[in-house]
Write an enzyme that holds these catalytic residues in place. Sequence first.
Site, PDB file in Angstrom:
ATOM      1  N   ARG A  86     -14.583 -12.259  12.230  1.00  0.00           N
ATOM      2  CA  ARG A  86     -15.517 -12.156  11.104  1.00  0.00           C
ATOM      3  C   ARG A  86     -14.819 -11.564   9.886  1.00  0.00           C
ATOM      4  O   ARG A  86     -15.075 -11.989   8.750  1.00  0.00           O
ATOM      5  CB  ARG A  86     -16.726 -11.312  11.496  1.00  0.00           C
ATOM      6  CG  ARG A  86     -17.676 -12.008  12.466  1.00  0.00           C
ATOM      7  CD  ARG A  86     -18.861 -11.131  12.795  1.00  0.00           C
ATOM      8  NE  ARG A  86     -19.687 -10.877  11.630  1.00  0.00           N
ATOM      9  CZ  ARG A  86     -20.674  -9.966  11.581  1.00  0.00           C
ATOM     10  NH1 ARG A  86     -20.915  -9.220  12.647  1.00  0.00           N
ATOM     11  NH2 ARG A  86     -21.377  -9.801  10.491  1.00  0.00           N
ATOM     12  N   CYS A 106     -19.507  -2.726   7.687  1.00  0.00           N
ATOM     13  CA  CYS A 106     -19.596  -3.630   8.846  1.00  0.00           C
ATOM     14  C   CYS A 106     -20.519  -4.769   8.463  1.00  0.00           C
ATOM     15  O   CYS A 106     -20.502  -5.232   7.328  1.00  0.00           O
ATOM     16  CB  CYS A 106     -20.081  -2.881  10.084  1.00  0.00           C
ATOM     17  SG  CYS A 106     -21.729  -2.153   9.910  1.00  0.00           S
TER      18      CYS A 106
END
Length: 280
Positions: free
Chosen positions: A176, A236
């Site tokens: 990611r 995050c």
Amino acid sequence: MDLLVSAAWLRQEYRKSDVRVVDATLFLPDHGRNARAEFEAGHIPGAVFLDLDEVVDASNPVPHMLPKPEKFASRAQALGLGDGSRIIVYDNSPLRSAARAWWMFRVFGAHSVAILDGGLSAWKAAGGSLESGKPVIRHRHFTAWEDRSQVRTLADMRENLKTHAFQVADARSPGRFAGTDPEPRPGVRPGHIPGARNLPYASLFTEDGHYKDEAGLRAAFAAAGIDPEKPLTATCGSGVTAATIVFAATLLGAKAPALYDGSWAEWGTAGDTPVVTGAD
């Protein structure tokens, strides 16, 4: 009370009148699990359930944004968490979501807060019993207070692109971070904030879900090119796993590690924020 406590320690302390145990388990939709239902099926005796999906700013479309202090205080009071409580947070989540609850309590003024190392599985492995059902709760007073000195906003992150005042540590997976794996939320671009370094939250834990020891944590930070002794902001997907970086840095003695509350759910959605793909 230490920031990180063992199951053996908690077995000696959890019945004391000033100790409050909080289950802060959080699952994502693709986990296919219900945190509240699992709590009611079996939890540490006397524990209460803090719903991290509900204790948020519901007016903000970005997920898991901090609520107003009055809302947090109201929820804490309803859970029997009050001024003077020693709060022990645990989870049973692959996200290690107890750290998000720990960070929120700190933002809202409860500084006697610790995480149960290893979570619910460590409690059971230590011979701890479980109880089921909904707890009977006695409301307590929790003073509404807020310290946002360790909270970073979108504006702060934009400014840091110019000043480089703090390091940015991204807790998401390498795929990611690099933008090679799709984002789970629709409309969110893949990639990362320019200049950020990848420190996957899983690298902070042992295989059995305990935080690594000091040497292990320092090695994880070093591998990511992050110095916990210097100004640091964690990010995050939606501000949950970033809290594990903040917690780990605090364990290592960092004075004021911060968290970008909007995280990639906000940065990756904004149309005018620069995005970098690739490993660096």
